[in-house]
Write a protein that holds these residues in place. Structure first.
Motif, PDB file in Angstrom:
ATOM      1  N   SER A   1      45.486  27.067  15.329  1.00  0.00           N
ATOM      2  CA  SER A   1      46.671  27.594  16.004  1.00  0.00           C
ATOM      3  C   SER A   1      47.719  26.500  16.208  1.00  0.00           C
ATOM      4  CB  SER A   1      46.282  28.200  17.353  1.00  0.00           C
ATOM      5  OG  SER A   1      45.431  29.315  17.183  1.00  0.00           O
ATOM      6  N   SER A   2      47.282  25.319  16.624  1.00  0.00           N
ATOM      7  CA  SER A   2      48.216  24.224  16.863  1.00  0.00           C
ATOM      8  C   SER A   2      48.999  23.860  15.615  1.00  0.00           C
ATOM      9  CB  SER A   2      47.462  22.981  17.371  1.00  0.00           C
ATOM     10  OG  SER A   2      46.888  23.218  18.625  1.00  0.00           O
ATOM     11  N   LEU A   3      48.304  23.789  14.493  1.00  0.00           N
ATOM     12  CA  LEU A   3      48.984  23.432  13.247  1.00  0.00           C
ATOM     13  C   LEU A   3      49.927  24.542  12.786  1.00  0.00           C
ATOM     14  CD1 LEU A   3      46.069  21.644  11.349  1.00  0.00           C
ATOM     15  CD2 LEU A   3      47.874  20.646  12.761  1.00  0.00           C
ATOM     16  N   MET A   4      49.571  25.784  13.079  1.00  0.00           N
ATOM     17  CA  MET A   4      50.487  26.895  12.786  1.00  0.00           C
ATOM     18  C   MET A   4      51.770  26.758  13.611  1.00  0.00           C
ATOM     19  SD  MET A   4      49.369  29.276  10.570  1.00  0.00           S
ATOM     20  CE  MET A   4      50.025  30.853  11.103  1.00  0.00           C
ATOM     21  N   TYR A   5      51.625  26.403  14.890  1.00  0.00           N
ATOM     22  CA  TYR A   5      52.799  26.243  15.745  1.00  0.00           C
ATOM     23  C   TYR A   5      53.681  25.098  15.255  1.00  0.00           C
ATOM     24  CZ  TYR A   5      49.709  28.818  18.992  1.00  0.00           C
ATOM     25  OH  TYR A   5      48.864  29.719  19.570  1.00  0.00           O
ATOM     26  N   VAL A   6      53.041  23.957  14.931  1.00  0.00           N
ATOM     27  CA  VAL A   6      53.801  22.796  14.471  1.00  0.00           C
ATOM     28  C   VAL A   6      54.565  23.135  13.194  1.00  0.00           C
ATOM     29  CG1 VAL A   6      53.613  20.439  13.574  1.00  0.00           C
ATOM     30  CG2 VAL A   6      52.279  21.113  15.587  1.00  0.00           C
ATOM     31  N   ASP A   7      53.898  23.845  12.283  1.00  0.00           N
ATOM     32  CA  ASP A   7      54.569  24.261  11.053  1.00  0.00           C
ATOM     33  C   ASP A   7      55.780  25.139  11.359  1.00  0.00           C
ATOM     34  OD1 ASP A   7      54.675  24.912   8.042  1.00  0.00           O
ATOM     35  OD2 ASP A   7      54.417  26.891   8.940  1.00  0.00           O
ATOM     36  N   PHE A   8      55.613  26.114  12.226  1.00  0.00           N
ATOM     37  CA  PHE A   8      56.708  27.024  12.561  1.00  0.00           C
ATOM     38  C   PHE A   8      57.875  26.254  13.180  1.00  0.00           C
ATOM     39  CE2 PHE A   8      58.694  29.707  15.890  1.00  0.00           C
ATOM     40  CZ  PHE A   8      59.352  30.603  15.055  1.00  0.00           C
ATOM     41  N   TRP A   9      57.567  25.329  14.064  1.00  0.00           N
ATOM     42  CA  TRP A   9      58.637  24.575  14.731  1.00  0.00           C
ATOM     43  C   TRP A   9      59.355  23.636  13.766  1.00  0.00           C
ATOM     44  CZ3 TRP A   9      54.910  23.255  19.326  1.00  0.00           C
ATOM     45  CH2 TRP A   9      54.753  24.410  20.119  1.00  0.00           C
ATOM     46  N   ILE A  10      58.599  22.991  12.867  1.00  0.00           N
ATOM     47  CA  ILE A  10      59.238  22.124  11.872  1.00  0.00           C
ATOM     48  C   ILE A  10      60.146  22.952  10.966  1.00  0.00           C
ATOM     49  CG2 ILE A  10      58.826  20.726   9.803  1.00  0.00           C
ATOM     50  CD1 ILE A  10      56.399  19.534  11.158  1.00  0.00           C
ATOM     51  N   GLN A  11      59.650  24.100  10.512  1.00  0.00           N
ATOM     52  CA  GLN A  11      60.456  24.962   9.653  1.00  0.00           C
ATOM     53  C   GLN A  11      61.718  25.434  10.378  1.00  0.00           C
ATOM     54  OE1 GLN A  11      59.831  25.960   6.368  1.00  0.00           O
ATOM     55  NE2 GLN A  11      58.161  24.480   6.320  1.00  0.00           N
ATOM     56  N   THR A  12      61.596  25.680  11.679  1.00  0.00           N
ATOM     57  CA  THR A  12      62.755  26.106  12.466  1.00  0.00           C
ATOM     58  C   THR A  12      63.801  25.006  12.534  1.00  0.00           C
ATOM     59  OG1 THR A  12      61.388  27.587  13.822  1.00  0.00           O
ATOM     60  CG2 THR A  12      63.516  26.918  14.732  1.00  0.00           C
TER      61      THR A  12
ATOM     62  N   TRP B   1      47.243  22.114   4.422  1.00  0.00           N
ATOM     63  CA  TRP B   1      48.229  23.191   4.314  1.00  0.00           C
ATOM     64  C   TRP B   1      49.534  22.805   4.982  1.00  0.00           C
ATOM     65  CZ3 TRP B   1      50.339  25.897   8.477  1.00  0.00           C
ATOM     66  CH2 TRP B   1      51.053  27.072   8.176  1.00  0.00           C
ATOM     67  N   LEU B   2      49.450  22.211   6.174  1.00  0.00           N
ATOM     68  CA  LEU B   2      50.648  21.790   6.897  1.00  0.00           C
ATOM     69  C   LEU B   2      51.417  20.735   6.109  1.00  0.00           C
ATOM     70  CD1 LEU B   2      52.329  21.820   9.575  1.00  0.00           C
ATOM     71  CD2 LEU B   2      50.839  19.968  10.364  1.00  0.00           C
ATOM     72  N   LEU B   3      50.709  19.758   5.546  1.00  0.00           N
ATOM     73  CA  LEU B   3      51.363  18.713   4.760  1.00  0.00           C
ATOM     74  C   LEU B   3      51.944  19.280   3.466  1.00  0.00           C
ATOM     75  CD1 LEU B   3      48.710  15.880   5.220  1.00  0.00           C
ATOM     76  CD2 LEU B   3      50.979  15.979   6.265  1.00  0.00           C
ATOM     77  N   TYR B   4      51.234  20.189   2.857  1.00  0.00           N
ATOM     78  CA  TYR B   4      51.684  20.810   1.600  1.00  0.00           C
ATOM     79  C   TYR B   4      53.010  21.537   1.803  1.00  0.00           C
ATOM     80  CZ  TYR B   4      51.272  23.796  -2.618  1.00  0.00           C
ATOM     81  OH  TYR B   4      51.485  24.445  -3.807  1.00  0.00           O
ATOM     82  N   ARG B   5      53.126  22.251   2.911  1.00  0.00           N
ATOM     83  CA  ARG B   5      54.332  23.017   3.186  1.00  0.00           C
ATOM     84  C   ARG B   5      55.496  22.155   3.658  1.00  0.00           C
ATOM     85  NH1 ARG B   5      54.823  28.244   4.409  1.00  0.00           N
ATOM     86  NH2 ARG B   5      55.809  27.818   6.440  1.00  0.00           N
ATOM     87  N   ASN B   6      55.203  20.990   4.214  1.00  0.00           N
ATOM     88  CA  ASN B   6      56.254  20.205   4.863  1.00  0.00           C
ATOM     89  C   ASN B   6      56.383  18.784   4.329  1.00  0.00           C
ATOM     90  OD1 ASN B   6      57.134  22.087   7.216  1.00  0.00           O
ATOM     91  ND2 ASN B   6      54.898  22.100   7.332  1.00  0.00           N
ATOM     92  N   ALA B   7      55.822  18.503   3.169  1.00  0.00           N
ATOM     93  CA  ALA B   7      55.897  17.144   2.631  1.00  0.00           C
ATOM     94  C   ALA B   7      57.334  16.667   2.477  1.00  0.00           C
ATOM     95  CB  ALA B   7      55.164  17.067   1.290  1.00  0.00           C
TER      96      ALA B   7
END
Length: 272
Positions: free
Chosen positions: A45-56, A94-100
């Motif tokens: 869940s934490s990594l999902m939140y971080v991903d969403f916030w970075i994308q935002t 997954w988080l790094l892949y989406r936000n590298a």
């Protein structure tokens, strides 16, 4: 409160505040501080939140704020990988892949080169779970090797986003250069070659690099990792040809394939 129980409304409320991108670092630190690395649903869940916030934030500003805590983020990656929990590691990849692309300059070198490749290549490439191996191989192909490929492919010269980084900082010392990309591929190629796996780019001979020492028991997973690499190389090379063709035609580039990882309550992780 356990972060796995946070409501969507709460997470999206935080996202609304991120029109001020300088709040991102504080929110990320709070959610990571509240997460036990051995609580797999919470980590997911934490990594999902971080991903969403970075994308935002990237939607608003196209780059991370100057006050982003890269060191804390790097420590998070380190602890998750060292936990050796498949759900955690695969979600971190997954988080790094989406936000590298949001990491640049020295920060990109620290997180993606020195940690993801330099420190953790062998443990992740030869991981006992095929879930982790597959996710890691796709990360190095589509986000790290692809950056180098664009540096050595003539049609990509002069393209602003060729290096796969979302934005160019004003400070020249923070720009991710072609030499950085070459150094990353050099280390990847050295490890792959030492394990008897086929090169990503057969026509390129990178400079030699030392191979990190590792537990010899991991050699049992070399055949599985080799086959996983071969399977993904075929898909990656087709995607790369499509990207080159789209660039030449002035069309939109094909997105990198989605990286699917297990849900936070998944049980079937597979040993090979």
């Amino acid at each position: 409160k356990n972060v796995a129980t946070w409501s969507d409304a709460m997470v999206h409320c935080v996202g609304a505040f991120l029109i001020n991108e300088y709040l991102l670092s504080g929110f990320v630190k709070i959610v990571l501080d509240c997460t036990n690395v051995y609580d797999q649903p919470a980590v997911h869940s934490s990594l999902m939140y971080v991903d969403f916030w970075i994308q935002t934030v990237m939607h608003y500003t196209r780059m991370l704020p100057d006050n982003f805590e890269y060191e804390i983020f790097g420590q998070c990656v380190e602890r998750i990988v060292e936990s050796d929990l498949v759900l955690n590691i695969s979600k971190c990849i997954w988080l790094l892949y989406r936000n590298a692309g949001v990491f640049y300059g020295q920060h990109r070198k620290f997180i993606l080169h020195h940690m993801v490749v330099g420190r953790f290549f062998i443990p992740l490439f030869l991981h006992w779970s095929h879930v982790v191996r597959r996710a890691y191989i796709r990360l190095i192909l589509y986000q790290l090797c692809e950056t180098y490929r664009r540096c050595i492919t003539p049609i990509w010269r002069g393209v602003p986003y060729a290096l796969g980084v979302s934005s160019r900082p004003a400070n020249p010392s923070q720009v991710y250069t072609a030499q950085h990309a070459a150094d990353v591929y050099r280390d990847i190629a050295a490890c792959i070659s030492a394990l008897g796996c086929p090169p990503v780019f057969p026509d390129v001979t990178p400079a030699e690099a030392p191979v990190p020492q590792f537990d010899s028991r991991l050699l049992a997973y070399v055949p599985y990792a080799k086959q996983e690499l071969i399977n993904n190389l075929e898909q990656y090379r087709k995607w790369a040809r499509d990207a080159d063709a789209a660039l030449e035609a002035g069309e939109s580039l094909p997105p990198i394939p989605e990286l699917e990882v297990p849900a936070k309550n998944a049980l079937d992780l597979g040993e090979t």
